[in-house]
Design a protein around this motif. Structure first.
Motif, short mmCIF file in Angstrom:
data_model
loop_
_atom_site.label_atom_id
_atom_site.label_comp_id
_atom_site.label_asym_id
_atom_site.label_seq_id
_atom_site.Cartn_x
_atom_site.Cartn_y
_atom_site.Cartn_z
N ALA A 110 -14.25 38.44 29.25
CA ALA A 110 -14.85 38.42 30.59
C ALA A 110 -15.03 36.97 31.03
CB ALA A 110 -16.19 39.14 30.57
N VAL A 111 -14.57 36.69 32.25
CA VAL A 111 -14.67 35.34 32.80
C VAL A 111 -15.43 35.41 34.12
CG1 VAL A 111 -13.37 33.38 33.71
CG2 VAL A 111 -12.50 34.64 31.72
N THR A 112 -16.42 34.53 34.28
CA THR A 112 -17.22 34.49 35.50
C THR A 112 -17.06 33.13 36.16
OG1 THR A 112 -18.84 36.01 34.54
CG2 THR A 112 -19.53 34.76 36.47
N LEU A 113 -16.90 33.13 37.48
CA LEU A 113 -16.76 31.89 38.24
C LEU A 113 -18.10 31.49 38.86
CD1 LEU A 113 -13.33 32.42 40.04
CD2 LEU A 113 -13.83 31.72 37.70
N ALA A 114 -18.16 30.26 39.32
CA ALA A 114 -19.40 29.72 39.86
C ALA A 114 -19.91 30.50 41.06
CB ALA A 114 -19.20 28.25 40.24
N ASP A 115 -19.01 31.13 41.83
CA ASP A 115 -19.43 31.89 43.01
C ASP A 115 -19.75 33.35 42.68
OD1 ASP A 115 -16.93 32.94 42.54
OD2 ASP A 115 -16.03 32.20 44.39
N GLY A 116 -19.75 33.71 41.39
CA GLY A 116 -20.11 35.06 40.98
C GLY A 116 -18.95 36.01 40.77
N ARG A 117 -17.76 35.61 41.16
CA ARG A 117 -16.60 36.47 40.94
C ARG A 117 -16.32 36.61 39.44
NH1 ARG A 117 -11.94 33.77 44.34
NH2 ARG A 117 -13.08 31.90 43.63
N THR A 118 -15.81 37.77 39.05
CA THR A 118 -15.54 38.03 37.64
C THR A 118 -14.10 38.49 37.44
OG1 THR A 118 -16.32 40.31 37.81
CG2 THR A 118 -17.94 38.63 37.17
N LEU A 119 -13.64 38.32 36.21
CA LEU A 119 -12.28 38.69 35.85
C LEU A 119 -12.28 39.12 34.39
CD1 LEU A 119 -9.13 38.56 36.43
CD2 LEU A 119 -9.24 36.23 35.53
N THR A 120 -11.48 40.13 34.09
CA THR A 120 -11.31 40.58 32.71
C THR A 120 -9.86 40.38 32.31
OG1 THR A 120 -13.03 42.25 32.98
CG2 THR A 120 -11.56 42.50 31.10
N ALA A 121 -9.65 39.83 31.11
CA ALA A 121 -8.29 39.55 30.64
C ALA A 121 -8.16 39.91 29.16
CB ALA A 121 -7.95 38.08 30.85
N ARG A 122 -6.95 40.24 28.77
CA ARG A 122 -6.68 40.57 27.37
C ARG A 122 -6.57 39.32 26.50
NH1 ARG A 122 -1.40 44.06 27.42
NH2 ARG A 122 -1.95 44.36 25.21
N ARG A 123 -6.10 38.24 27.06
CA ARG A 123 -5.93 37.00 26.32
C ARG A 123 -6.36 35.83 27.19
NH1 ARG A 123 -5.27 40.69 23.48
NH2 ARG A 123 -3.67 41.05 21.86
N VAL A 124 -6.69 34.70 26.54
CA VAL A 124 -7.16 33.51 27.24
C VAL A 124 -6.37 32.30 26.78
CG1 VAL A 124 -9.13 31.97 27.66
CG2 VAL A 124 -9.51 34.45 27.44
N LEU A 125 -5.93 31.50 27.75
CA LEU A 125 -5.34 30.20 27.46
C LEU A 125 -6.25 29.14 28.07
CD1 LEU A 125 -3.22 28.21 26.49
CD2 LEU A 125 -1.87 28.70 28.56
N VAL A 126 -6.84 28.31 27.21
CA VAL A 126 -7.71 27.23 27.67
C VAL A 126 -6.85 25.98 27.87
CG1 VAL A 126 -9.62 25.69 27.06
CG2 VAL A 126 -9.75 28.15 26.53
N ALA A 127 -6.77 25.53 29.10
CA ALA A 127 -5.99 24.33 29.44
C ALA A 127 -6.80 23.47 30.40
CB ALA A 127 -4.65 24.74 30.05
N THR A 128 -8.03 23.21 30.02
CA THR A 128 -8.99 22.55 30.89
C THR A 128 -8.80 21.04 30.98
OG1 THR A 128 -10.48 22.58 28.99
CG2 THR A 128 -10.79 24.29 30.65
N GLY A 129 -7.97 20.47 30.10
CA GLY A 129 -7.75 19.04 30.13
C GLY A 129 -8.92 18.27 29.54
N LEU A 130 -9.03 17.01 29.90
CA LEU A 130 -10.08 16.16 29.35
C LEU A 130 -10.70 15.29 30.42
CD1 LEU A 130 -9.01 12.96 29.09
CD2 LEU A 130 -7.65 13.93 27.27
N ARG A 131 -11.80 14.68 30.03
CA ARG A 131 -12.50 13.73 30.90
C ARG A 131 -12.48 12.37 30.21
NH1 ARG A 131 -16.40 16.44 31.27
NH2 ARG A 131 -16.17 17.30 33.37
N ASP A 132 -12.08 11.34 30.94
CA ASP A 132 -12.09 9.97 30.40
C ASP A 132 -13.47 9.36 30.58
OD1 ASP A 132 -9.19 9.21 29.67
OD2 ASP A 132 -8.96 10.11 31.66
N VAL A 133 -14.06 8.94 29.46
CA VAL A 133 -15.37 8.31 29.51
C VAL A 133 -15.17 6.80 29.47
CG1 VAL A 133 -17.63 8.09 28.42
CG2 VAL A 133 -16.40 10.27 28.33
N LEU A 134 -15.46 6.14 30.58
CA LEU A 134 -15.29 4.69 30.70
C LEU A 134 -16.49 3.94 30.15
CD1 LEU A 134 -13.91 4.60 34.34
CD2 LEU A 134 -12.65 3.85 32.33
N PRO A 135 -16.29 2.73 29.65
CA PRO A 135 -17.45 1.91 29.25
C PRO A 135 -18.31 1.60 30.46
CG PRO A 135 -15.42 0.61 29.22
CD PRO A 135 -15.01 2.02 29.42
N ASP A 136 -19.60 1.40 30.21
CA ASP A 136 -20.55 1.18 31.29
C ASP A 136 -20.53 -0.29 31.72
OD1 ASP A 136 -22.54 1.48 33.13
OD2 ASP A 136 -24.18 1.51 31.67
#
Length: 338
Positions: A110-136
């Motif tokens: 079960a997947v829920t989005l920020a606006d409340g919409r939902t989705l059901t899936a048999r399989r999941v592929l996570v491809a969210t990428g990354l965040r670059d953390v820069l020096p301060d």
């Protein structure tokens, strides 16, 4: 990060369970969805619209597509997924977790989005990428992706022969400097309090890489809007046209706690990623991961290839599950026909 959601065509979520949901609409996610859609699988891509390379003007190191703006690549990718029946939905995932099994006992998520919409899936592929953390370092972030770069293969040709400064963040910065030295003869290494052995200093000296141990206070902007150089703690100024930074790379994991995917830290504080095996398989049944979420150093081409491999692997597992369900149904059918 640049917002790429303007004029974004978004599809509706289906009311019934789909074969696969892809969380992340970058090169890895779209290529995974493409493989699934071309295999006649129902697939939905959930795209936040905030890709890692949004600030970059062009993508490099990907044969044939070298020089293409990242936004154009993703726009074409979305349309190709749709061409084969896949859906691409603009939204942010706030939760993803196992759900009750389907009628045949198959996996469900079960997947829920920020606006409340939902989705059901048999399989999941996570491809969210990354965040670059820069020096301060004050003034650094505003030039990210343009005058502040991280990858010699992504940006190196464009900054060749220019005065470049490497802002050290840890042990990985030493190798970073050697790579950028290939691109320019005018390279300054700002240690920023990191350790630099005498052997490394000798190697840098042999390559005419100047080492500055004085702390960096801030990055100074040029009149044209780029970088003029850096101001040091002793009040001196070192002119540089570009700065190279080995960022700490953090896989994007927001909203995915419910999947309980194992994560691991890379050596030398390089970053944190989702752990995965061949074809992006994870320890969580039914969940795969591809692209920068698990391979922090992958460029666009490698991420796309990884997504394709994961998509094919998911389709193969679904084919086995479909066959198991059909066999169970056939063996359980005691109806006598004439």
């Amino acid at each position: 990060m640049t917002d790429t959601t303007s004029a974004y065509a978004t599809d509706t979520l289906p009311h019934t369970a789909v074969d696969a949901v892809v969380i992340g609409g970058g090169a890895a996610g779209l290529n995974g969805a493409l493989m699934l859609a071309r295999s006649r699988r129902s697939v939905v891509v959930i795209d936040s619209g905030m890709p890692r390379n949004a600030p970059a003007e062009a993508m490099h190191g990907f044969i044939v597509l070298d020089g293409m703006p990242p936004a154009d690549l993703l726009a074409q990718g979305r349309e190709q997924v749709r061409h084969y029946g896949g859906r691409v939905v603009l939204g942010e995932v706030t939760s993803a977790e196992p759900a009750a099994p389907g009628r045949e006992g198959d996996l469900r998520f079960a997947v829920t989005l920020a606006d409340g919409r939902t989705l059901t899936a048999r399989r999941v592929l996570v491809a969210t990428g990354l965040r670059d953390v820069l020096p301060d370092v004050p003034g650094l972030a505003e030039h990210w992706g343009r005058a502040v770069v991280h990858c010699p293969y992504c940006h190196g040709w464009e900054v060749r022969n220019e005065p470049i400064g490497v802002l050290a963040t840890g042990p990985a910065s030493v190798h970073h400097a050697l790579l950028f030295r290939q691109l320019t003869k005018d390279l300054v290494y700002f240690t920023r309090g990191t350790e630099l052995s005498e052997d490394t200093r000798a190697r840098f000296a042999a390559r005419n890489i100047r080492v500055v141990d004085t702390p960096v206070l801030d990055v100074m902007k040029s009149e044209g809007g780029g970088i003029a150089g850096v101001r040091l703690a002793d009040g001196t100024f070192t002119a540089r046209r570009f700065l190279a930074v080995a960022t700490r790379m953090q896989a994007r994991a927001e909203g995915l706690d419910g999947l309980q995917l194992p994560m691991e830290d890379l050596p030398d504080n390089m970053g944190r990623r989702f752990a995965s095996g061949t074809s992006g398989v994870t320890e969580v049944p039914g969940v795969w991961v591809a692209g920068n979420a698990t391979d922090l150093t992958a460029q666009v081409g490698a991420s796309a290839a990884a997504g394709a491999l994961s998509g094919a692997h998911i389709n193969a597992h679904l084919a086995t599950a479909d066959t198991d369900a059909a066999l169970a149904a056939a063996q359980g059918d005691t109806t006598i026909t004439a």
